[in-house]
Design an enzyme around this catalytic site. Sequence first.
Site, PDB file in Angstrom:
ATOM      1  N   ARG A 112      -0.117 -14.764  18.730  1.00 45.45           N
ATOM      2  CA  ARG A 112      -0.482 -13.945  19.888  1.00 45.45           C
ATOM      3  C   ARG A 112      -1.984 -13.891  20.140  1.00 45.45           C
ATOM      4  NH1 ARG A 112       2.126  -8.174  19.345  1.00 45.45           N
ATOM      5  NH2 ARG A 112       1.111  -8.606  17.373  1.00 45.45           N
ATOM      6  N   LYS A 129      13.965 -14.968   4.633  1.00 47.56           N
ATOM      7  CA  LYS A 129      14.463 -13.604   4.524  1.00 47.56           C
ATOM      8  C   LYS A 129      13.527 -12.620   5.217  1.00 47.56           C
ATOM      9  CE  LYS A 129      12.224 -11.936   0.372  1.00 47.56           C
ATOM     10  NZ  LYS A 129      12.286 -11.386  -0.956  1.00 47.56           N
ATOM     11  N   LYS A 147      11.722 -24.080  -6.191  1.00 44.94           N
ATOM     12  CA  LYS A 147      10.925 -24.150  -7.423  1.00 44.94           C
ATOM     13  C   LYS A 147      11.372 -25.339  -8.264  1.00 44.94           C
ATOM     14  CE  LYS A 147       9.610 -19.350  -7.768  1.00 44.94           C
ATOM     15  NZ  LYS A 147       8.163 -19.562  -7.709  1.00 44.94           N
ATOM     16  N   GLU A 161       8.718  -7.884 -11.216  1.00 40.09           N
ATOM     17  CA  GLU A 161       7.412  -7.938 -10.551  1.00 40.09           C
ATOM     18  C   GLU A 161       6.520  -6.859 -11.135  1.00 40.09           C
ATOM     19  OE1 GLU A 161       7.743  -9.097  -6.086  1.00 40.09           O
ATOM     20  OE2 GLU A 161       9.279  -7.609  -6.499  1.00 40.09           O
ATOM     21  N   ASP A 185      16.507  -6.795  -0.757  1.00 37.12           N
ATOM     22  CA  ASP A 185      15.314  -7.640  -0.691  1.00 37.12           C
ATOM     23  C   ASP A 185      15.353  -8.765  -1.732  1.00 37.12           C
ATOM     24  OD1 ASP A 185      12.695  -8.204   0.408  1.00 37.12           O
ATOM     25  OD2 ASP A 185      11.858  -7.514  -1.492  1.00 37.12           O
ATOM     26  N   HIS A 232      17.719 -13.992  -3.746  1.00 34.10           N
ATOM     27  CA  HIS A 232      17.218 -14.757  -4.895  1.00 34.10           C
ATOM     28  C   HIS A 232      18.156 -14.678  -6.118  1.00 34.10           C
ATOM     29  CE1 HIS A 232      13.757 -15.018  -2.445  1.00 34.10           C
ATOM     30  NE2 HIS A 232      13.281 -13.828  -2.716  1.00 34.10           N
ATOM     31  N   LYS A 254      10.235  -3.614  -9.205  1.00 34.07           N
ATOM     32  CA  LYS A 254       8.790  -3.608  -8.966  1.00 34.07           C
ATOM     33  C   LYS A 254       8.107  -2.713  -9.990  1.00 34.07           C
ATOM     34  CE  LYS A 254       8.713  -4.798  -4.117  1.00 34.07           C
ATOM     35  NZ  LYS A 254       8.001  -6.057  -4.360  1.00 34.07           N
TER      36      LYS A 254
HETATM   37  P1  NAD Z   1       2.714 -11.070   9.365  1.00 37.24           P
HETATM   38  O1  NAD Z   1       2.921  -9.748  10.009  1.00 37.24           O
HETATM   39  O2  NAD Z   1       1.578 -11.248   8.431  1.00 37.24           O
HETATM   40  O3  NAD Z   1       2.573 -12.190  10.502  1.00 37.24           O
HETATM   41  C1  NAD Z   1       3.306 -12.157  11.686  1.00 37.24           C
HETATM   42  C2  NAD Z   1       2.797 -13.187  12.657  1.00 37.24           C
HETATM   43  O4  NAD Z   1       3.546 -13.034  13.866  1.00 37.24           O
HETATM   44  C3  NAD Z   1       1.324 -13.057  13.058  1.00 37.24           C
HETATM   45  O5  NAD Z   1       0.780 -14.356  13.206  1.00 37.24           O
HETATM   46  C4  NAD Z   1       1.384 -12.416  14.446  1.00 37.24           C
HETATM   47  O6  NAD Z   1       0.308 -12.800  15.289  1.00 37.24           O
HETATM   48  C5  NAD Z   1       2.648 -13.036  14.966  1.00 37.24           C
HETATM   49  N1  NAD Z   1       3.226 -12.235  16.073  1.00 37.24           N
HETATM   50  C6  NAD Z   1       3.572 -10.926  16.081  1.00 37.24           C
HETATM   51  N2  NAD Z   1       4.073 -10.587  17.288  1.00 37.24           N
HETATM   52  C7  NAD Z   1       4.033 -11.703  18.053  1.00 37.24           C
HETATM   53  C8  NAD Z   1       4.382 -11.993  19.390  1.00 37.24           C
HETATM   54  N3  NAD Z   1       4.896 -11.057  20.195  1.00 37.24           N
HETATM   55  N4  NAD Z   1       4.206 -13.246  19.841  1.00 37.24           N
HETATM   56  C9  NAD Z   1       3.692 -14.215  19.042  1.00 37.24           C
HETATM   57  N5  NAD Z   1       3.337 -14.002  17.761  1.00 37.24           N
HETATM   58  C10 NAD Z   1       3.502 -12.764  17.284  1.00 37.24           C
HETATM   59  O7  NAD Z   1       4.105 -11.429   8.667  1.00 37.24           O
HETATM   60  P2  NAD Z   1       4.357 -12.422   7.430  1.00 37.24           P
HETATM   61  O8  NAD Z   1       4.172 -11.660   6.159  1.00 37.24           O
HETATM   62  O9  NAD Z   1       3.566 -13.650   7.621  1.00 37.24           O
HETATM   63  O10 NAD Z   1       5.912 -12.712   7.532  1.00 37.24           O
HETATM   64  C11 NAD Z   1       6.470 -13.589   8.495  1.00 37.24           C
HETATM   65  C12 NAD Z   1       7.965 -13.741   8.218  1.00 37.24           C
HETATM   66  O11 NAD Z   1       8.165 -14.310   6.934  1.00 37.24           O
HETATM   67  C13 NAD Z   1       8.727 -12.419   8.198  1.00 37.24           C
HETATM   68  O12 NAD Z   1      10.035 -12.668   8.667  1.00 37.24           O
HETATM   69  C14 NAD Z   1       8.777 -12.071   6.726  1.00 37.24           C
HETATM   70  O13 NAD Z   1       9.854 -11.233   6.428  1.00 37.24           O
HETATM   71  C15 NAD Z   1       8.972 -13.456   6.138  1.00 37.24           C
HETATM   72  N6  NAD Z   1       8.513 -13.550   4.751  1.00 37.24           N
HETATM   73  C16 NAD Z   1       7.192 -13.386   4.431  1.00 37.24           C
HETATM   74  C17 NAD Z   1       6.796 -13.539   3.118  1.00 37.24           C
HETATM   75  C18 NAD Z   1       5.337 -13.409   2.741  1.00 37.24           C
HETATM   76  O14 NAD Z   1       5.028 -13.761   1.600  1.00 37.24           O
HETATM   77  N7  NAD Z   1       4.473 -12.940   3.591  1.00 37.24           N
HETATM   78  C19 NAD Z   1       7.729 -13.827   2.118  1.00 37.24           C
HETATM   79  C20 NAD Z   1       9.057 -13.981   2.468  1.00 37.24           C
HETATM   80  C21 NAD Z   1       9.435 -13.846   3.791  1.00 37.24           C
END
Ligand code: NAD
Length: 488
Positions: free
Chosen positions: A51, A150, A184, A218, A237, A242, A334
């Site tokens: 965004r 997830k 992994k 964790e 979660d 997992h 956790k």
């Molecule tokens: P985050 O909140 O850090 O990032 C979200 C991204 O979405 C950002 O780039 C934001 O700009 C973008 N965004 C939000 N609204 C938007 C819109 N309307 N239009 C376009 N872009 C938009 O989230 P994250 O931690 O990176 O997680 C992303 C996904 O991955 C989620 O589904 C989360 O559950 C999953 N996930 C994340 C992790 C992790 O380690 N962070 C692990 C497992 C799963």
Amino acid sequence: MVARVVPVDPFDLVVFGATGDLARRKLIPALYHRLHDGQMPEGARIIAAARRDLDDEGYRDIASRALDEFVEAAALDEKTRDRFLRSIGYVQVDVESDDGWDALAKALPPADGRPRVFYLSVAPRHFGIIAEKVHRAGLSDSDSRIVIEKPLGHDLASAQELNDCFSGHFEERQIYRIDHYLGKETVQNLMALRFANALFEPLWNARHVDHVQITVAEKVGVEGRGAYYDEMGAMRDMAQNHLLQLLCLIAMEPPARLEPDEVRDEKLKVLRALAPLTDPESVVRGQYARTNGSPSYTEDVGHPGSRTESFVALKAEVANWRWSGVPFYLRTGKRLRTRVSEIAVVFKEAPHSIFPPASGRAGNNVLAIRLQPDEGITLGMTIKEPGPGGMRLTSAELDMTFADTLGATKLRMPDAYERLVMDVVRGDQTLFMRGDEVEAAWAWIDPIIALWDERGDRPISYDQGSSGPEDALMLMHRDGRRWREIAV
Ligand code: NAD
């Protein structure tokens, strides 16, 4: 030994949510490594979409900083960094509006047989709308792939809804549901161990296996994800995905071939064979308490009355011929003593001891598969204590830790995402969950959570830095068994 690298064909990868945590911490570093090792070919394109109002250079700065932060210095060289950053373009897209979709279409080179991957690194509430808009904007074809991670739903009904929403626009063979545990190295090695060696298969059943323990501990707490975590809890979660996926890999029958659907059919059979958990004593829920000044779970999530569990331990049964009567003990939590993920297959004791009591006791053989830290596999054996002091038994571990076994030059363990993203490009779904697997896992979990809701009781408190609540220890003590130490 040098890792063999087979380059993939040129591809276009659109990362929605490219400025987010997952993209910066995992995806960008994973792609860099694949380029560095010669697997991501010249001509592959990464299109970052989010965004924020950025241009190509603005996003390349973000990506470059992600490399500095999340790639080990030894793997960073300026030439590769430059090549990598030049392969990335940025498009500002608000997935909730129609803004940016035309620009995205323009940024994509003609598919011309190149695989197009849409990686949804955004909140799950955006999954449906992106799938629909990608389809409506004509960005996908029958060879495109869509990747999600997830949470894949919150319960069976929402998982079905999510599956339906994707299947409206993509075929199952185009949908890649990541469970990064399956990427992994050690988890894949578990398949090699089981199915490429004749040694274990005859022992891999209720006659010889006493029980299985799967631990994902964790050290961290909810880490800024309090609101999300409080909605989910450890059961949704971690256990639903997992822990159950790891259980499947241990319990499944040998597939006829290492083909995606052959493997996933076998995993699905395991999930469907899980006996319903009707005994409340078979599940323990915990929540970390304020400990030595460190805030409690409820303080961390800012929800004083929260009944969400930050720890769960349970005893599962795979009700089929191979595993009848063998408990599978699973636990995750956790703020535990340390960070460790491990599967332990504990074999039965020798049926009869020929040794006098003074020799000491032969222990159970334990095949321990360590996923993190220090991926590796050990086999605990009983041997004679060396020396002339008579026949005294002691335990020793056969260590198959890969870094040592695979040669003097330390082989870098690729992160799970490196393998998984390349598998998406190659079109190999073996390590990804199929929609029916996700639903079967929820179908088993839902009644347990419903029972908790019905009873309305609170999780049991446990101290931070411990192994979880006492009741989790009792879960095994009652059966005359004990958990392995949560230790590195
Ligand atoms: P985050 O909140 O850090 O990032 C979200 C991204 O979405 C950002 O780039 C934001 O700009 C973008 N965004 C939000 N609204 C938007 C819109 N309307 N239009 C376009 N872009 C938009 O989230 P994250 O931690 O990176 O997680 C992303 C996904 O991955 C989620 O589904 C989360 O559950 C999953 N996930 C994340 C992790 C992790 O380690 N962070 C692990 C497992 C799963």
